[in-house]
Scaffold this motif. Structure first.
Motif, PDB file in Angstrom:
ATOM      1  N   SER A   1       0.853  -1.181   0.000  1.00  6.29           N
ATOM      2  CA  SER A   1       0.000   0.000   0.000  1.00  6.29           C
ATOM      3  C   SER A   1       0.896   1.240   0.000  1.00  6.29           C
ATOM      4  O   SER A   1       2.123   1.145   0.168  1.00  6.29           O
ATOM      5  CB  SER A   1      -0.894   0.009   1.234  1.00  6.29           C
ATOM      6  N   ARG A   2       0.307   2.395  -0.170  1.00  7.01           N
ATOM      7  CA  ARG A   2       1.099   3.636  -0.168  1.00  7.01           C
ATOM      8  C   ARG A   2       1.827   3.820   1.165  1.00  7.01           C
ATOM      9  O   ARG A   2       2.997   4.197   1.210  1.00  7.01           O
ATOM     10  CB  ARG A   2       0.199   4.841  -0.455  1.00  7.01           C
ATOM     11  N   GLU A   3       1.132   3.551   2.273  1.00 12.81           N
ATOM     12  CA  GLU A   3       1.747   3.719   3.593  1.00 12.81           C
ATOM     13  C   GLU A   3       2.880   2.720   3.795  1.00 12.81           C
ATOM     14  O   GLU A   3       3.964   3.081   4.274  1.00 12.81           O
ATOM     15  CB  GLU A   3       0.695   3.544   4.690  1.00 12.81           C
ATOM     16  N   GLU A   4       2.650   1.468   3.427  1.00 11.23           N
ATOM     17  CA  GLU A   4       3.683   0.440   3.578  1.00 11.23           C
ATOM     18  C   GLU A   4       4.893   0.749   2.711  1.00 11.23           C
ATOM     19  O   GLU A   4       6.045   0.601   3.139  1.00 11.23           O
ATOM     20  CB  GLU A   4       3.102  -0.924   3.215  1.00 11.23           C
ATOM     21  N   ALA A   5       4.630   1.195   1.468  1.00  9.34           N
ATOM     22  CA  ALA A   5       5.723   1.522   0.553  1.00  9.34           C
ATOM     23  C   ALA A   5       6.550   2.686   1.084  1.00  9.34           C
ATOM     24  O   ALA A   5       7.782   2.681   0.986  1.00  9.34           O
ATOM     25  CB  ALA A   5       5.159   1.856  -0.830  1.00  9.34           C
TER      26      ALA A   5
ATOM     27  N   GLN B   1       7.019   3.497   4.211  1.00  4.58           N
ATOM     28  CA  GLN B   1       7.826   3.020   5.338  1.00  4.58           C
ATOM     29  C   GLN B   1       9.036   2.219   4.867  1.00  4.58           C
ATOM     30  O   GLN B   1      10.096   2.253   5.497  1.00  4.58           O
ATOM     31  CB  GLN B   1       6.963   2.174   6.265  1.00  4.58           C
ATOM     32  N   LEU B   2       8.888   1.515   3.746  1.00  2.52           N
ATOM     33  CA  LEU B   2       9.978   0.689   3.232  1.00  2.52           C
ATOM     34  C   LEU B   2      10.838   1.424   2.208  1.00  2.52           C
ATOM     35  O   LEU B   2      11.802   0.849   1.685  1.00  2.52           O
ATOM     36  CB  LEU B   2       9.425  -0.597   2.618  1.00  2.52           C
ATOM     37  N   GLY B   3      10.488   2.661   1.899  1.00  5.26           N
ATOM     38  CA  GLY B   3      11.311   3.466   1.003  1.00  5.26           C
ATOM     39  C   GLY B   3      11.258   3.051  -0.448  1.00  5.26           C
ATOM     40  O   GLY B   3      12.263   3.161  -1.167  1.00  5.26           O
ATOM     41  N   VAL B   4      10.096   2.582  -0.910  1.00  3.25           N
ATOM     42  CA  VAL B   4       9.925   2.163  -2.310  1.00  3.25           C
ATOM     43  C   VAL B   4       8.655   2.811  -2.866  1.00  3.25           C
ATOM     44  O   VAL B   4       7.841   3.342  -2.111  1.00  3.25           O
ATOM     45  CB  VAL B   4       9.837   0.620  -2.426  1.00  3.25           C
ATOM     46  N   PRO B   5       8.447   2.769  -4.184  1.00  2.00           N
ATOM     47  CA  PRO B   5       7.237   3.370  -4.771  1.00  2.00           C
ATOM     48  C   PRO B   5       5.968   2.629  -4.341  1.00  2.00           C
ATOM     49  O   PRO B   5       6.014   1.444  -3.993  1.00  2.00           O
ATOM     50  CB  PRO B   5       7.468   3.223  -6.279  1.00  2.00           C
ATOM     51  N   PRO B   6       4.826   3.311  -4.366  1.00  2.00           N
ATOM     52  CA  PRO B   6       3.542   2.656  -4.052  1.00  2.00           C
ATOM     53  C   PRO B   6       3.294   1.465  -4.972  1.00  2.00           C
ATOM     54  O   PRO B   6       3.707   1.473  -6.141  1.00  2.00           O
ATOM     55  CB  PRO B   6       2.508   3.764  -4.291  1.00  2.00           C
ATOM     56  N   PHE B   7       2.626   0.439  -4.442  1.00  3.18           N
ATOM     57  CA  PHE B   7       2.267  -0.784  -5.169  1.00  3.18           C
ATOM     58  C   PHE B   7       3.495  -1.582  -5.622  1.00  3.18           C
ATOM     59  O   PHE B   7       3.442  -2.340  -6.588  1.00  3.18           O
ATOM     60  CB  PHE B   7       1.354  -0.454  -6.360  1.00  3.18           C
ATOM     61  N   PHE B   8       4.594  -1.390  -4.893  1.00  2.43           N
ATOM     62  CA  PHE B   8       5.825  -2.138  -5.163  1.00  2.43           C
ATOM     63  C   PHE B   8       5.597  -3.613  -4.811  1.00  2.43           C
ATOM     64  O   PHE B   8       4.890  -3.917  -3.857  1.00  2.43           O
ATOM     65  CB  PHE B   8       6.954  -1.566  -4.295  1.00  2.43           C
ATOM     66  N   PRO B   9       6.181  -4.551  -5.568  1.00  2.40           N
ATOM     67  CA  PRO B   9       5.987  -5.975  -5.259  1.00  2.40           C
ATOM     68  C   PRO B   9       6.602  -6.361  -3.925  1.00  2.40           C
ATOM     69  O   PRO B   9       7.663  -5.843  -3.534  1.00  2.40           O
ATOM     70  CB  PRO B   9       6.661  -6.691  -6.426  1.00  2.40           C
ATOM     71  N   ALA B  10       5.937  -7.266  -3.228  1.00  3.77           N
ATOM     72  CA  ALA B  10       6.413  -7.705  -1.919  1.00  3.77           C
ATOM     73  C   ALA B  10       6.021  -9.158  -1.690  1.00  3.77           C
ATOM     74  O   ALA B  10       5.213  -9.727  -2.428  1.00  3.77           O
ATOM     75  CB  ALA B  10       5.821  -6.823  -0.812  1.00  3.77           C
ATOM     76  N   LEU B  11       6.613  -9.736  -0.675  1.00  2.00           N
ATOM     77  CA  LEU B  11       6.261 -11.078  -0.229  1.00  2.00           C
ATOM     78  C   LEU B  11       5.613 -10.960   1.142  1.00  2.00           C
ATOM     79  O   LEU B  11       6.164 -10.300   2.035  1.00  2.00           O
ATOM     80  CB  LEU B  11       7.501 -11.969  -0.141  1.00  2.00           C
ATOM     81  N   VAL B  12       4.453 -11.560   1.314  1.00  2.00           N
ATOM     82  CA  VAL B  12       3.801 -11.568   2.617  1.00  2.00           C
ATOM     83  C   VAL B  12       3.929 -12.978   3.186  1.00  2.00           C
ATOM     84  O   VAL B  12       3.610 -13.962   2.521  1.00  2.00           O
ATOM     85  CB  VAL B  12       2.325 -11.115   2.545  1.00  2.00           C
ATOM     86  N   ILE B  13       4.427 -13.043   4.401  1.00  3.89           N
ATOM     87  CA  ILE B  13       4.662 -14.325   5.048  1.00  3.89           C
ATOM     88  C   ILE B  13       3.935 -14.366   6.378  1.00  3.89           C
ATOM     89  O   ILE B  13       4.086 -13.468   7.207  1.00  3.89           O
ATOM     90  CB  ILE B  13       6.169 -14.568   5.288  1.00  3.89           C
ATOM     91  N   GLU B  14       3.112 -15.404   6.552  1.00  4.96           N
ATOM     92  CA  GLU B  14       2.461 -15.643   7.835  1.00  4.96           C
ATOM     93  C   GLU B  14       3.146 -16.838   8.485  1.00  4.96           C
ATOM     94  O   GLU B  14       3.307 -17.878   7.844  1.00  4.96           O
ATOM     95  CB  GLU B  14       0.969 -15.908   7.648  1.00  4.96           C
ATOM     96  N   ARG B  15       3.559 -16.667   9.741  1.00  5.46           N
ATOM     97  CA  ARG B  15       4.330 -17.710  10.422  1.00  5.46           C
ATOM     98  C   ARG B  15       3.764 -17.967  11.808  1.00  5.46           C
ATOM     99  O   ARG B  15       3.508 -17.048  12.571  1.00  5.46           O
ATOM    100  CB  ARG B  15       5.793 -17.277  10.538  1.00  5.46           C
ATOM    101  N   THR B  16       3.557 -19.242  12.124  1.00  2.00           N
ATOM    102  CA  THR B  16       3.154 -19.664  13.459  1.00  2.00           C
ATOM    103  C   THR B  16       4.295 -20.486  14.050  1.00  2.00           C
ATOM    104  O   THR B  16       4.652 -21.532  13.506  1.00  2.00           O
ATOM    105  CB  THR B  16       1.867 -20.506  13.417  1.00  2.00           C
ATOM    106  N   SER B  17       4.884 -19.982  15.131  1.00  2.00           N
ATOM    107  CA  SER B  17       6.062 -20.622  15.729  1.00  2.00           C
ATOM    108  C   SER B  17       5.692 -21.366  17.003  1.00  2.00           C
ATOM    109  O   SER B  17       4.901 -20.878  17.824  1.00  2.00           O
ATOM    110  CB  SER B  17       7.132 -19.570  16.050  1.00  2.00           C
TER     111      SER B  17
END
Length: 239
Positions: A189-193, A195-211
């Motif tokens: 999203s625009r806010e996430e991008a 925070q990560l210093g990249v353009p809006p709608f930049f590709p990312a990997l989402v990982i859900e982990r249960t430890s």
């Protein structure tokens, strides 16, 4: 043999090896010589050089900016299928890990989160949101959930420079044994991008982990967003 009479495939392979050797001598972000200078250095035609540069750009080794030149790309961190904290991974690769605490609140577990953490719905859960950095470069956004009664006296301030997994083991004796992960492609999203210093709608990997711990107790549920240009997941399989 004169380079001018080498077979075309051999000439391109030699060019590729030469370019990779040159790239290896420069840090990420460094500008390469101009196409004219490179074609003269490697004694190849401009079209042959451009073809090889395009291949290296497609592979993420280089990136070109219109009117500015060709630059060395930052190489992605390879994340193996092992249960390590972000801090452990970065140190292993010679990078300096750090975190920026975005928020830390106590929330009531809804049905889905309660199921993930194996607690009763409505139980107190600590939600920790952090920006993860490697040598001061933003790498990931991470949200971790811990059952509050399993970590009494939890102080998020210690996570600015430390590892959550190390803290869980040292402070509460919670030693992690393994985790179940799900990985999906997404865009930021625009806010996430921002925070990560990249353009809006930049590709990312989402990982859900249960430890889980060595006793089989669920310790953490985490959801992380990794910059796709700086992370590559590596999984070894066998038949």
């Amino acid at each position: 043999m004169d380079s001018s009479i080498l077979p075309r495939t051999d000439k391109r392979q030699k060019l590729r090896q030469g370019l990779l050797a040159l790239i290896g001598q420069h840090p990420a972000g460094a500008r390469l010589p101009t196409e004219r200078e490179l074609s003269e250095r490697f004694e190849v035609a401009r079209e042959t050089l451009r073809h090889c540069l395009r291949e290296l750009e497609d592979e993420g080794v280089l990136h070109r900016r219109q009117g500015a030149g060709t630059f060395v790309s930052a190489q992605p961190v390879v994340k193996e299928a092992r249960l390590m904290s972000f801090s452990e991974e970065m140190r292993q690769r010679g990078l300096v890990p750090s975190s920026r605490l975005l928020s830390c609140t106590t929330v009531q577990a809804g049905a889905k989160l309660a199921h993930r953490l194996m607690v009763m719905p409505g139980s107190a859960v600590i939600e920790i949101r952090r920006l993860r950095l490697a040598s001061q470069e933003p790498m990931a956004l991470e949200t971790s959930y811990l059952a509050a009664d399993r970590v009494p006296g939890f102080d998020p301030a210690v996570l600015e420079q430390g590892s959550l997994y190390e803290l869980l083991e040292q402070r509460w004796g919670l030693q992690l044994r393994g985790a179940r992960q799900q990985i999906e492609a997404t865009v930021l999203s625009r806010e996430e991008a921002e925070q990560l210093g990249v353009p809006p709608f930049f590709p990312a990997l989402v990982i859900e982990r249960t430890s889980t711990s060595t006793t089989g107790e669920v310790i953490e549920f985490a959801k992380s967003l990794y910059r796709a240009d700086r992370y590559r997941f590596e999984i070894n399989v066998s038949r």
